[in-house]
Design a protein around this motif. Structure first.
Motif, PDB file in Angstrom:
ATOM      1  N   GLU A  85       0.772  -1.132  -0.060  1.00  0.00           N
ATOM      2  CA  GLU A  85       0.030  -0.004  -0.011  1.00  0.00           C
ATOM      3  C   GLU A  85       0.705   1.411  -0.063  1.00  0.00           C
ATOM      4  O   GLU A  85       0.220   2.385  -0.388  1.00  0.00           O
ATOM      5  CB  GLU A  85      -0.719   0.237   1.187  1.00  0.00           C
ATOM      6  CG  GLU A  85      -2.084  -0.995   1.009  1.00  0.00           C
ATOM      7  CD  GLU A  85      -3.094  -0.871   2.274  1.00  0.00           C
ATOM      8  OE1 GLU A  85      -3.501   0.045   2.565  1.00  0.00           O
ATOM      9  OE2 GLU A  85      -3.484  -1.914   2.484  1.00  0.00           O
ATOM     10  N   GLU A  86       2.160   1.114   0.388  1.00  0.00           N
ATOM     11  CA  GLU A  86       2.846   2.154   0.470  1.00  0.00           C
ATOM     12  C   GLU A  86       3.591   2.520  -0.869  1.00  0.00           C
ATOM     13  O   GLU A  86       4.417   3.393  -1.184  1.00  0.00           O
ATOM     14  CB  GLU A  86       3.989   2.041   1.542  1.00  0.00           C
ATOM     15  CG  GLU A  86       3.433   2.413   2.856  1.00  0.00           C
ATOM     16  CD  GLU A  86       2.679   3.412   3.226  1.00  0.00           C
ATOM     17  OE1 GLU A  86       2.686   4.661   2.822  1.00  0.00           O
ATOM     18  OE2 GLU A  86       1.318   3.505   3.620  1.00  0.00           O
ATOM     19  N   SER A  87       3.523   1.579  -1.787  1.00  0.00           N
ATOM     20  CA  SER A  87       4.537   1.684  -3.078  1.00  0.00           C
ATOM     21  C   SER A  87       4.010   2.757  -3.788  1.00  0.00           C
ATOM     22  O   SER A  87       2.650   3.197  -3.891  1.00  0.00           O
ATOM     23  CB  SER A  87       4.137   0.459  -3.850  1.00  0.00           C
ATOM     24  OG  SER A  87       4.733  -0.615  -3.320  1.00  0.00           O
ATOM     25  N   ASP A  88       4.945   3.406  -4.506  1.00  0.00           N
ATOM     26  CA  ASP A  88       4.612   4.711  -5.640  1.00  0.00           C
ATOM     27  C   ASP A  88       4.157   3.905  -6.747  1.00  0.00           C
ATOM     28  O   ASP A  88       4.825   3.474  -7.318  1.00  0.00           O
ATOM     29  CB  ASP A  88       5.798   5.601  -5.604  1.00  0.00           C
ATOM     30  CG  ASP A  88       6.079   6.105  -4.457  1.00  0.00           C
ATOM     31  OD1 ASP A  88       4.949   6.854  -3.590  1.00  0.00           O
ATOM     32  OD2 ASP A  88       7.135   6.472  -4.080  1.00  0.00           O
ATOM     33  N   VAL A  89       3.107   4.779  -7.242  1.00  0.00           N
ATOM     34  CA  VAL A  89       2.361   4.305  -8.447  1.00  0.00           C
ATOM     35  C   VAL A  89       2.512   5.427  -9.566  1.00  0.00           C
ATOM     36  O   VAL A  89       2.228   6.704  -9.124  1.00  0.00           O
ATOM     37  CB  VAL A  89       1.025   4.094  -8.470  1.00  0.00           C
ATOM     38  CG1 VAL A  89       0.408   3.611  -9.676  1.00  0.00           C
ATOM     39  CG2 VAL A  89       0.823   2.884  -7.210  1.00  0.00           C
ATOM     40  N   LYS A  90       2.839   5.265 -10.655  1.00  0.00           N
ATOM     41  CA  LYS A  90       2.876   6.112 -11.844  1.00  0.00           C
ATOM     42  C   LYS A  90       2.310   5.328 -13.194  1.00  0.00           C
ATOM     43  O   LYS A  90       3.257   4.530 -13.319  1.00  0.00           O
ATOM     44  CB  LYS A  90       4.170   6.742 -11.943  1.00  0.00           C
ATOM     45  CG  LYS A  90       4.157   8.050 -12.999  1.00  0.00           C
ATOM     46  CD  LYS A  90       5.303   8.854 -13.021  1.00  0.00           C
ATOM     47  CE  LYS A  90       5.081   9.882 -14.157  1.00  0.00           C
ATOM     48  NZ  LYS A  90       6.592  10.809 -14.189  1.00  0.00           N
ATOM     49  N   LEU A  91       1.263   5.988 -13.552  1.00  0.00           N
ATOM     50  CA  LEU A  91       0.935   5.107 -14.998  1.00  0.00           C
ATOM     51  C   LEU A  91       0.594   6.293 -15.798  1.00  0.00           C
ATOM     52  O   LEU A  91      -0.055   7.212 -15.644  1.00  0.00           O
ATOM     53  CB  LEU A  91      -0.421   4.471 -14.714  1.00  0.00           C
ATOM     54  CG  LEU A  91      -0.557   3.654 -13.502  1.00  0.00           C
ATOM     55  CD1 LEU A  91      -2.075   2.918 -13.108  1.00  0.00           C
ATOM     56  CD2 LEU A  91       0.337   2.227 -13.514  1.00  0.00           C
ATOM     57  N   LYS A  92       1.192   6.051 -16.944  1.00  0.00           N
ATOM     58  CA  LYS A  92       1.004   6.619 -18.278  1.00  0.00           C
ATOM     59  C   LYS A  92       0.651   6.084 -19.328  1.00  0.00           C
ATOM     60  O   LYS A  92       1.217   5.013 -19.832  1.00  0.00           O
ATOM     61  CB  LYS A  92       2.433   7.481 -18.531  1.00  0.00           C
ATOM     62  CG  LYS A  92       2.238   8.531 -19.912  1.00  0.00           C
ATOM     63  CD  LYS A  92       1.253   9.799 -19.515  1.00  0.00           C
ATOM     64  CE  LYS A  92       1.225  10.432 -20.710  1.00  0.00           C
ATOM     65  NZ  LYS A  92       0.118  10.892 -21.506  1.00  0.00           N
TER      66      LYS A  92
END
Length: 167
Positions: A85-92
Motif C-alpha cells: 500500500e505504500e508503493s509509489d504508482v505512476k501510470l501513463k
C-alpha cells in the motif's frame, strides 16, 4: 504477503458461490477507475497505491488487480510483484494499446466506454478492432494444394492421384 500475492490468491480461490460477488466488485471498480483515467487521458495516475485505492473507493487488493491488468498498456511497465500500500504508482497510458488490450480481454464494459470516441475517434477504434480480429485469423504457412495441382512430392502426378488419394 504482498498485494500481488493477495490478488493472485483472491483470483485462484474463487468458488461458484463467491465468484459472482467478486466479479461484480472487481468489474465495477475497474470500470470506475478506467472512466476516471479516460476522462483525463493525458494526466498520469500518480500516488501511493493505498491512497489511490482509497480515492477510487476500492480495496487495495482490487486496485492491485487493476494495476496487473493495465500493466501491458502503459509507457513503462511496473514491477508490481513486491508492491504494498505504500508503493509509489505512476501510470501513463498508451490509449491505442489500452483499447487493443481491452478488445483482446473481451472487456466490452471497458472498450465500450463513451470516452474512447473522444480519445481515439471512431475511425481509429474501427482500425484497432480490425487489427485485433486479423490477429485471431489463422493463416496457412504454405498454399493449399488443389486436387488437380501437381503433387508436391515430385512424382509428376496430379495430387488427387498421388498423395491426395490417402488424405
Amino acid at each position: 504477503m504482498t498485494l500481488f500475492e493477495q490478488w493472485t490468491d483472491l483470483i485462484e480461490n474463487q468458488t461458484k458461490e463467491t465468484f459472482e460477488d467478486f466479479w461484480k466488485e472487481y468489474s465495477e471498480a475497474e470500470k470506475k477507475i478506467y472512466s476516471d483515467i479516460l476522462d483525463h487521458p493525458d494526466q498520469p495516475v500518480e500516488g501511493r497505491l493505498g491512497e489511490l485505492a482509497e480515492g477510487y473507493g476500492v480495496r487495495p487488493v482490487i486496485f492491485m488487480g487493476f494495476l496487473d491488468g493495465i500493466n501491458e498498456s502503459i509507457e513503462e511497465k511496473n514491477d508490481i510483484k513486491d508492491w504494498d500500500e505504500e508503493s509509489d504508482v505512476k501510470l501513463k497510458i498508451v490509449p491505442e494499446t489500452l483499447f487493443y488490450n481491452m478488445l483482446k480481454a473481451d472487456a466490452d464494459y471497458l472498450y465500450g466506454l463513451p470516452q474512447w470516441e473522444e480519445i481515439l475517434g471512431e475511425e481509429k477504434m474501427v482500425e484497432l478492432a480490425k487489427k485485433y480480429k486479423q490477429s485471431k485469423t489463422v493463416r496457412r504457412e504454405t498454399p493449399k494444394v488443389g486436387r488437380n495441382d501437381p503433387c508436391p512430392c515430385g512424382s509428376g502426378k496430379k495430387y488427387k492421384h498421388c498423395c491426395g488419394r490417402n488424405a
